[in-house]
Design a protein around this motif. Structure first.
Motif, PDB file in Angstrom:
ATOM      1  N   ALA A  86       0.877  -1.173   0.000  1.00 56.51           N
ATOM      2  CA  ALA A  86       0.000   0.000   0.000  1.00 56.51           C
ATOM      3  C   ALA A  86       0.910   1.217   0.000  1.00 56.51           C
ATOM      4  O   ALA A  86       2.075   1.129   0.420  1.00 56.51           O
ATOM      5  CB  ALA A  86      -0.888  -0.001   1.240  1.00 56.51           C
ATOM      6  N   VAL A  87       0.405   2.344  -0.489  1.00 55.11           N
ATOM      7  CA  VAL A  87       1.263   3.527  -0.666  1.00 55.11           C
ATOM      8  C   VAL A  87       0.632   4.728   0.029  1.00 55.11           C
ATOM      9  O   VAL A  87      -0.487   5.144  -0.322  1.00 55.11           O
ATOM     10  CB  VAL A  87       1.478   3.830  -2.168  1.00 55.11           C
ATOM     11  CG1 VAL A  87       2.403   5.030  -2.338  1.00 55.11           C
ATOM     12  CG2 VAL A  87       2.040   2.609  -2.894  1.00 55.11           C
ATOM     13  N   TRP A  88       1.353   5.266   1.030  1.00 58.75           N
ATOM     14  CA  TRP A  88       0.912   6.501   1.700  1.00 58.75           C
ATOM     15  C   TRP A  88       0.955   7.624   0.663  1.00 58.75           C
ATOM     16  O   TRP A  88       2.030   7.900   0.108  1.00 58.75           O
ATOM     17  CB  TRP A  88       1.852   6.799   2.874  1.00 58.75           C
ATOM     18  CG  TRP A  88       1.504   7.981   3.705  1.00 58.75           C
ATOM     19  CD1 TRP A  88       0.297   8.300   4.243  1.00 58.75           C
ATOM     20  CD2 TRP A  88       2.422   8.999   4.147  1.00 58.75           C
ATOM     21  NE1 TRP A  88       0.397   9.449   4.994  1.00 58.75           N
ATOM     22  CE2 TRP A  88       1.676   9.896   4.941  1.00 58.75           C
ATOM     23  CE3 TRP A  88       3.784   9.240   3.949  1.00 58.75           C
ATOM     24  CZ2 TRP A  88       2.258  11.026   5.540  1.00 58.75           C
ATOM     25  CZ3 TRP A  88       4.356  10.349   4.541  1.00 58.75           C
ATOM     26  CH2 TRP A  88       3.604  11.232   5.326  1.00 58.75           C
ATOM     27  N   PRO A  89      -0.194   8.256   0.355  1.00 59.96           N
ATOM     28  CA  PRO A  89      -0.205   9.195  -0.778  1.00 59.96           C
ATOM     29  C   PRO A  89       0.281  10.605  -0.436  1.00 59.96           C
ATOM     30  O   PRO A  89       0.376  11.449  -1.313  1.00 59.96           O
ATOM     31  CB  PRO A  89      -1.694   9.234  -1.173  1.00 59.96           C
ATOM     32  CG  PRO A  89      -2.430   8.933   0.093  1.00 59.96           C
ATOM     33  CD  PRO A  89      -1.544   8.020   0.902  1.00 59.96           C
ATOM     34  N   VAL A  90       0.614  10.850   0.826  1.00 60.90           N
ATOM     35  CA  VAL A  90       0.981  12.201   1.278  1.00 60.90           C
ATOM     36  C   VAL A  90       2.466  12.450   1.007  1.00 60.90           C
ATOM     37  O   VAL A  90       3.303  11.630   1.367  1.00 60.90           O
ATOM     38  CB  VAL A  90       0.685  12.346   2.789  1.00 60.90           C
ATOM     39  CG1 VAL A  90       1.132  13.701   3.305  1.00 60.90           C
ATOM     40  CG2 VAL A  90      -0.797  12.122   3.066  1.00 60.90           C
ATOM     41  N   ARG A 103       3.129  17.037  12.071  1.00 62.31           N
ATOM     42  CA  ARG A 103       1.801  16.986  11.444  1.00 62.31           C
ATOM     43  C   ARG A 103       1.960  17.133   9.934  1.00 62.31           C
ATOM     44  O   ARG A 103       1.381  18.029   9.314  1.00 62.31           O
ATOM     45  CB  ARG A 103       0.895  18.063  12.042  1.00 62.31           C
ATOM     46  CG  ARG A 103       0.647  17.855  13.543  1.00 62.31           C
ATOM     47  CD  ARG A 103      -0.269  18.901  14.121  1.00 62.31           C
ATOM     48  NE  ARG A 103      -1.604  18.822  13.539  1.00 62.31           N
ATOM     49  CZ  ARG A 103      -2.601  19.654  13.859  1.00 62.31           C
ATOM     50  NH1 ARG A 103      -2.391  20.623  14.735  1.00 62.31           N
ATOM     51  NH2 ARG A 103      -3.785  19.509  13.291  1.00 62.31           N
ATOM     52  N   GLU A 104       2.715  16.193   9.362  1.00 63.02           N
ATOM     53  CA  GLU A 104       3.048  16.287   7.942  1.00 63.02           C
ATOM     54  C   GLU A 104       1.818  16.182   7.044  1.00 63.02           C
ATOM     55  O   GLU A 104       1.842  16.617   5.908  1.00 63.02           O
ATOM     56  CB  GLU A 104       4.086  15.224   7.565  1.00 63.02           C
ATOM     57  CG  GLU A 104       3.593  13.783   7.652  1.00 63.02           C
ATOM     58  CD  GLU A 104       4.053  13.025   8.889  1.00 63.02           C
ATOM     59  OE1 GLU A 104       4.185  13.647   9.973  1.00 63.02           O
ATOM     60  OE2 GLU A 104       4.256  11.802   8.773  1.00 63.02           O
ATOM     61  N   GLY A 283     -10.865  19.028  12.574  1.00 65.58           N
ATOM     62  CA  GLY A 283     -10.826  18.667  11.159  1.00 65.58           C
ATOM     63  C   GLY A 283      -9.873  17.512  10.927  1.00 65.58           C
ATOM     64  O   GLY A 283      -8.989  17.248  11.736  1.00 65.58           O
ATOM     65  N   VAL A 284     -10.078  16.839   9.806  1.00 65.34           N
ATOM     66  CA  VAL A 284      -9.220  15.701   9.447  1.00 65.34           C
ATOM     67  C   VAL A 284      -8.767  15.864   8.001  1.00 65.34           C
ATOM     68  O   VAL A 284      -9.583  16.078   7.111  1.00 65.34           O
ATOM     69  CB  VAL A 284      -9.988  14.370   9.603  1.00 65.34           C
ATOM     70  CG1 VAL A 284      -9.336  13.262   8.797  1.00 65.34           C
ATOM     71  CG2 VAL A 284     -10.054  13.971  11.072  1.00 65.34           C
ATOM     72  N   SER A 285      -7.461  15.790   7.789  1.00 65.54           N
ATOM     73  CA  SER A 285      -6.913  15.793   6.429  1.00 65.54           C
ATOM     74  C   SER A 285      -5.915  14.652   6.298  1.00 65.54           C
ATOM     75  O   SER A 285      -4.889  14.636   6.979  1.00 65.54           O
ATOM     76  CB  SER A 285      -6.228  17.129   6.150  1.00 65.54           C
ATOM     77  OG  SER A 285      -5.622  17.083   4.874  1.00 65.54           O
ATOM     78  N   CYS A 286      -6.217  13.683   5.475  1.00 68.83           N
ATOM     79  CA  CYS A 286      -5.314  12.542   5.223  1.00 68.83           C
ATOM     80  C   CYS A 286      -4.904  11.884   6.542  1.00 68.83           C
ATOM     81  O   CYS A 286      -5.727  11.744   7.437  1.00 68.83           O
ATOM     82  CB  CYS A 286      -4.088  12.977   4.412  1.00 68.83           C
ATOM     83  SG  CYS A 286      -4.481  13.888   2.928  1.00 68.83           S
ATOM     84  N   CYS A 287      -3.647  11.538   6.679  1.00 68.56           N
ATOM     85  CA  CYS A 287      -3.152  10.907   7.906  1.00 68.56           C
ATOM     86  C   CYS A 287      -1.638  10.972   7.895  1.00 68.56           C
ATOM     87  O   CYS A 287      -1.017  11.260   6.879  1.00 68.56           O
ATOM     88  CB  CYS A 287      -3.622   9.452   8.003  1.00 68.56           C
ATOM     89  SG  CYS A 287      -2.764   8.345   6.861  1.00 68.56           S
ATOM     90  N   THR A 288      -1.050  10.684   9.053  1.00 72.23           N
ATOM     91  CA  THR A 288       0.416  10.630   9.137  1.00 72.23           C
ATOM     92  C   THR A 288       0.909   9.285   8.610  1.00 72.23           C
ATOM     93  O   THR A 288       0.138   8.341   8.447  1.00 72.23           O
ATOM     94  CB  THR A 288       0.886  10.793  10.591  1.00 72.23           C
ATOM     95  OG1 THR A 288       0.444   9.648  11.334  1.00 72.23           O
ATOM     96  CG2 THR A 288       0.311  12.059  11.227  1.00 72.23           C
ATOM     97  N   SER A 289       2.222   9.171   8.397  1.00 74.44           N
ATOM     98  CA  SER A 289       2.770   7.911   7.880  1.00 74.44           C
ATOM     99  C   SER A 289       2.586   6.789   8.906  1.00 74.44           C
ATOM    100  O   SER A 289       2.318   5.637   8.531  1.00 74.44           O
ATOM    101  CB  SER A 289       4.245   8.068   7.502  1.00 74.44           C
ATOM    102  OG  SER A 289       4.997   8.459   8.616  1.00 74.44           O
TER     103      SER A 289
END
Ligand SMILES: [Zn+2]
Ligand SMILES: [Zn+2]
Length: 353
Positions: A86-90, A103-104, A283-289
């Motif tokens: 799986a690939v972390w997209p951030v 908080r990348e 709020g929630v935006s994406c996630c950390t690694s």
């Protein structure tokens, strides 16, 4: 190689693109297997989020996907050829204030695969080795669910969901179901609300309490679920502006409201409940690694649920139809996946080749 390119608002076409060359140090070449179409993809597809979408098209979309390593990182770091990942997209900058604070996922210069950089709706993708999470034991379609589940992991972390707490999830789409799974994994009890009967059926099959948001007996059901004190945590996954007022109302005194769904709309909401109940709105935006890796473990503990969430597998040539299906048929399209595997591949765990 073939790539599905979102050329402009509302138009996806297949293009023939040059194959990427061998990966450089710190990078890995992937062969894409299956790609999920997401609600946020619809926003970019329509370019309806205002200035934040300016200049992003044309783009190869796709940020939730399974892939197999086609050529490993030449440094020897990272997974070997043939490994399913799986690939972390951030892709954070690493230098701005949120990045320095760990908080990348809210990096000021955030680059997302499939949004700011070309994503997975193409046969091969070359990307950062550090973003790869091997998924031994998961099938390709289960691996594709890691990304949406990672949003849920971040949501329950933001909401500080604790064992024994009552959580109300607004919206029973893929992020809503993933949030219910993540909250239950933390020991909370979950009530999930969605107007679509097939979505409530899926939630029920997965063991969750559920109701229509306009059900006559909802107040009684809520009282049973949350007790007299109201919900500890309410998570809004709907992307509907008017739902925020409902979330603020359902949260109990000292409660938390987590907003995940994206919208550019507005609706009247009184800030009154915030001081009266001293609510935290998060709020929630994406996630950390780290949360992305935790999501792979959560999917591994819930493989039957991951399988149940996949409603459609369509070939790359039908990427435009897949988006249309998601937009127009929420009753039957749950998680729609694009399948780029060369031939009808058995969806075997541990045997990605
Ligand atoms: Zn997504
Ligand atoms: Zn940054």
């Amino acid at each position: 190689m073939r790539a599905a390119v979102t050329e402009g608002p509302g138009t996806i076409r297949l293009h023939d693109r040059p194959e990427p060359g061998p990966p450089g140090p710190g990078r890995t070449l992937l062969r894409v297997e299956t790609v999920g179409i997401c609600g946020s993809d619809l926003h970019l597809f329509r370019a309806d989020l205002g200035p934040s979408h300016d200049g992003l098209l044309p783009r190869v979309q796709g940020h939730e996907f399974s892939a197999v390593v086609a050529a490993a990182d030449p440094t020897g770091d990272g997974p070997a050829a043939g490994t399913r990942v799986a690939v972390w997209p951030v892709r954070p900058c690493g230098a701005c204030r949120p990045c320095r604070a760990g908080r990348e996922n809210v990096c000021r210069h955030l680059q997302l695969l499939g949004v700011h950089r070309d994503g997975a709706l193409q046969e091969h993708l070359e990307t950062e080795t550090s973003a790869l999470v091997p998924t031994p034991g998961l099938t390709a379609t289960q691996t594709t669910l890691v990304e949406p589940v990672s949003i849920a992991v971040h949501s329950v972390n933001r909401g500080r969901v604790a064992p024994g707490e009552s959580v109300v999830v607004l919206g029973g789409g893929p992020i809503g179901v993933s949030t219910a799974l993540a909250a239950r994994d933390r020991g909370a009890t979950v009530l999930a609300l969605d107007p679509v009967p097939s979505r409530r059926d899926l939630l029920t099959a997965l063991g969750f309490s559920t109701a229509a948001p306009d059900a006559a007996d909802l107040p009684a059901l809520l009282a049973v679920h949350t007790g007299p004190d109201g919900a500890d945590v309410v998570v809004d996954t709907t992307g509907r502006a008017a739902v925020l007022a409902t979330a603020l109302e359902m949260a109990g005194h000292g409660g938390r409201v987590v907003v995940v769904g994206m919208t550019s709309q507005s609706a009247p909401t009184s800030p009154g409940p915030l001081p009266v109940k001293e609510l935290d709105v998060l709020g929630v935006s994406c996630c950390t690694s780290a949360e992305f890796a935790a999501a792979a473990d959560l999917v591994a503990r819930n493989t039957a649920a991951a399988d149940a969430m996949v409603s459609h597998l369509l070939p790359l040539a039908e990427a435009a139809a897949a988006v249309q299906l998601l937009e127009e048929r929420p009753d039957e399209a749950f998680k729609v996946l694009i399948d780029l595997r060369p031939s009808p591949a058995p969806d075997d765990p541990g045997d990605p080749a």
